[in-house]
Every structure is written in structure tokens, then in C-alpha cells.
Design an enzyme around this catalytic site. Structure first.
Site, mmCIF file in Angstrom:
data_model
loop_
_atom_site.group_PDB
_atom_site.id
_atom_site.type_symbol
_atom_site.label_atom_id
_atom_site.label_comp_id
_atom_site.label_asym_id
_atom_site.label_seq_id
_atom_site.Cartn_x
_atom_site.Cartn_y
_atom_site.Cartn_z
ATOM 1 N N LYS A 55 0.841 -1.201 0.000
ATOM 2 C CA LYS A 55 0.000 0.000 0.000
ATOM 3 C C LYS A 55 0.882 1.260 0.000
ATOM 4 C CE LYS A 55 -3.782 -2.529 2.170
ATOM 5 N NZ LYS A 55 -4.472 -2.928 3.406
ATOM 6 N N GLN A 99 -4.786 -2.051 9.787
ATOM 7 C CA GLN A 99 -4.636 -3.354 9.116
ATOM 8 C C GLN A 99 -5.172 -4.462 10.019
ATOM 9 O OE1 GLN A 99 -3.608 -3.730 5.937
ATOM 10 N NE2 GLN A 99 -3.894 -5.918 6.043
ATOM 11 N N ASP A 122 -11.083 2.587 4.325
ATOM 12 C CA ASP A 122 -11.417 1.167 4.148
ATOM 13 C C ASP A 122 -12.935 0.956 4.066
ATOM 14 O OD1 ASP A 122 -9.494 -0.830 3.842
ATOM 15 O OD2 ASP A 122 -8.939 -0.828 5.953
HETATM 16 N N1 GUN Z 1 -6.871 -7.327 6.135
HETATM 17 C C1 GUN Z 1 -7.233 -8.042 5.049
HETATM 18 N N2 GUN Z 1 -7.852 -7.247 4.137
HETATM 19 C C2 GUN Z 1 -7.876 -6.001 4.678
HETATM 20 C C3 GUN Z 1 -8.377 -4.749 4.228
HETATM 21 O O1 GUN Z 1 -8.958 -4.594 3.146
HETATM 22 N N3 GUN Z 1 -8.203 -3.707 5.073
HETATM 23 C C4 GUN Z 1 -7.605 -3.840 6.282
HETATM 24 N N4 GUN Z 1 -7.492 -2.760 7.046
HETATM 25 N N5 GUN Z 1 -7.130 -4.976 6.730
HETATM 26 C C5 GUN Z 1 -7.259 -6.061 5.930
#
Ligand code: GUN
Length: 291
Positions: A55, A99, A122
Site C-alpha cells: 500500500k 490493518q 477502508d
Molecule cells: N486485512 C485483510 N484485508 C484487509 C483490508 O482490506 N483492510 C484492512 N485494514 N485490513 C485487511
């Protein structure tokens, strides 16, 4: 020669990144400054660290700023909530993610619901989920948005089609089912999950099959209708004797299913890059709205 069975998420994500980079450059030229995404990561789960690193890299690729707040695995819930509070109030941060998963001793719901909805890129907070359900403007969750955008840009008709979604997670299965059935998208959606009996009876009826169950190579050819479109959301590292020591597979047994489908997303290079670019898109929207 290009394989026109493959839905190329990597290519579509590159095109979207160029569009986003042009908008970021424009913001910088106008003196507004570059959008800034932050990520909070608690502990040292290898997969989570890899996702956050991708990211960050993607942010820099489009000219955005990024910051990572790393807390150790023993951090308390209060430590995490203090970080959230700091990010909610920091005008330099346009949007951020926490995350997942978080360590077991931390209440995930409490943490996620403490994120300011204006910075919730998100799309995990209650207000964003509610707005998404109502079909109102909001931060759409990244993977579902990425899937819809990938189908649209790959010119795969969704309206009136029977989409079967395997998986009911809060991050993928549930929101993608809601979004696909909204007015304007107009799919007919069946959602299957781990307690669905004779799941293959449903999957074989799918014009479009979206698989987000977290089981390596679960979907085999006999579960898929001839000519179906298959979207594989899974990503798993399988240990092997190669130089790298592993290879990547999805939730779909790609080689088994490939001869039967009309289109399929590869793993890697399908949904994964779309998830990341969708997060960038949401961050751009946050920066435009909040500044
Ligand atoms: N863990 C797995 N997929 C995601 C996601 O799309 N966002 C976040 N914050 N954690 C994750």
C-alpha cells in the site's frame, strides 16, 4: 498473444493509478498538496506487513504521501485507541486504515468504530456501511469496489446476471453482495457460506462466480458452469521446493477451472492490485472532501 480469457487486474489497476496520479499532480500544482494515507499495524504478522508495504509503495507511485504507525504485538487496546485518536485529529492525514487482523486481546470492533468516518478509507465504520447499503456516496470497501470496477472496465455485463458470491465476510462477501444488487448495478445475487448445503448446486448456476472463502484451490471445474466468469479473491502462499520456497494460489483451482470458463481473474494479478488502487481512490476522495 494476449489471453482474452484473463481478466487483467494488474493492467486495469495501472490505468487507474495513472488517472489518480494525474489528479494528485493537479492538487500539488494548485498548492493543495498531495493526499496522505496512513496505516496502523499492530504486531508483526508477515502477510499484514507485506500488504501494508504494498500500500505504501502504491501511494508513492501515484505521488501520495504515506505514513505507517507500527505498534508492537503487546500494545494495549488503549495504545491503539490513542493512535486512532491522534490520526482522527491530525489535519495532515486525509485517510487511514487499521490493518486487520488485530491481536486477540484487542477488540477489533471497538477500534474500527473509533475511526473518524471522514478518514475511514477502508469503508469499515458503521456510517460508511450504512451509506453503502443505502447506495449513497461513501467510502466503499476497497476489495468490493475493486471487483466492481474490474468487471466494469473489463466490459463484463453484470446487470441481470446471476452472481453467486462464496463467502460472507465483512470485508468482501457481504459488501460485494450488497453493492452488486443495488439499483444501477442490477445483478441477482446468491450468497453462499460455510454452512450452505450442497454449495455446488448454487455455484453451477452462476453466470459470475465470486470466490472469497479463504481456502486454497477450493473451487474445482465441476463446481463451475461452462462459460462462467470467475473472480478469485483468495491469496495463499503454498510452500514448495522452488527457489522462493513458495508459490501463490487463490481460492480457485485455476488450472482445473480455466478450460471451462469464459473469463477468470488470475492470482496474483487479478483482484489484489484492484484492492490497492481502490484504497488510493478513496484516499484521493478523502483529500478532495476534507481539504
Ligand atoms: N486485512 C485483510 N484485508 C484487509 C483490508 O482490506 N483492510 C484492512 N485494514 N485490513 C485487511
Amino acid at each position: 498473444m494476449a489471453d482474452n480469457k484473463i481478466i487483467d487486474g494488474k493492467l486495469v489497476a495501472e490505468i487507474m493509478k495513472k488517472e489518480i496520479a494525474a489528479e494528485v499532480a493537479d492538487m500539488i500544482d494548485k498548492g493543495i498538496g498531495a493526499p496522505h494515507l496512513a496505516a496502523v499495524i499492530v504486531g508483526d504478522d508477515g502477510a499484514s506487513l507485506t500488504y501494508v508495504a504494498s500500500k505504501e509503495k502504491a501511494c508513492h507511485n501515484v505521488g501520495m504521501l504515506s505514513s505507517v504507525y507500527r505498534l508492537n504485538a503487546k500494545s494495549t487496546e488503549e495504545d491503539v485507541l490513542n493512535t486512532i485518536n491522534f490520526l482522527n485529529n491530525d489535519p495532515e492525514i486525509d485517510g487511514y486504515i487499521v490493518q486487520l487482523p488485530l491481536p486477540d486481546h484487542i477488540n477489533e470492533t471497538k477500534v474500527i468504530q473509533s475511526i473518524s468516518p471522514n478518514k475511514d478509507v477502508d469503508g469499515f465504520t458503521l456510517s460508511n456501511i450504512g451509506l453503502m447499503q443505502l447506495g449513497e456516496p461513501c467510502f466503499s470497501p476497497a476489495t468490493p469496489f475493486g471487483i466492481l470496477e474490474l468487471l466494469k472496465r473489463s466490459k463484463i455485463e453484470v446487470a441481470g446476471k446471476h452472481v453467486v458470491v462464496m463467502g460472507r465476510s465483512n470485508i468482501v462477501g457481504t459488501p460485494v453482495s450488497v453493492m452488486l444488487s443495488r439499483k444501477g448495478i442490477d445483478a441477482t445475487v446468491t450468497m453462499c457460506h460455510s454452512k450452505t448445503k450442497n454449495v455446488e448446486e448454487y455455484t453451477r448456476q452462476a453466470d459470475i462466480l465470486i470466490v472469497a472463502i479463504g481456502h486454497p484451490e477450493f473451487v474445482k471445474a465441476d463446481m463451475v458452469k461452462e462459460g462462467a466468469v470467475v473472480v478469485d479473491v483468495g491469496i495463499h502462499r503454498i510452500k514448495d521446493n522452488s527457489e522462493k520456497g513458495y508459490h501463490i494460489v487463490g481460492d480457485v483451482d485455476y488450472d482445473d477451472v480455466y478450460p471451462k470458463v469464459s473469463k477468470i481473474t488470475p492470482v496474483p494479478g487479478g483482484v489484489g492490485p484492484m484492492t490497492i488502487v481502490s484504497l488510493l481512490y478513496n484516499t484521493l476522495m478523502a483529500a478532495k472532501k476534507n481539504r
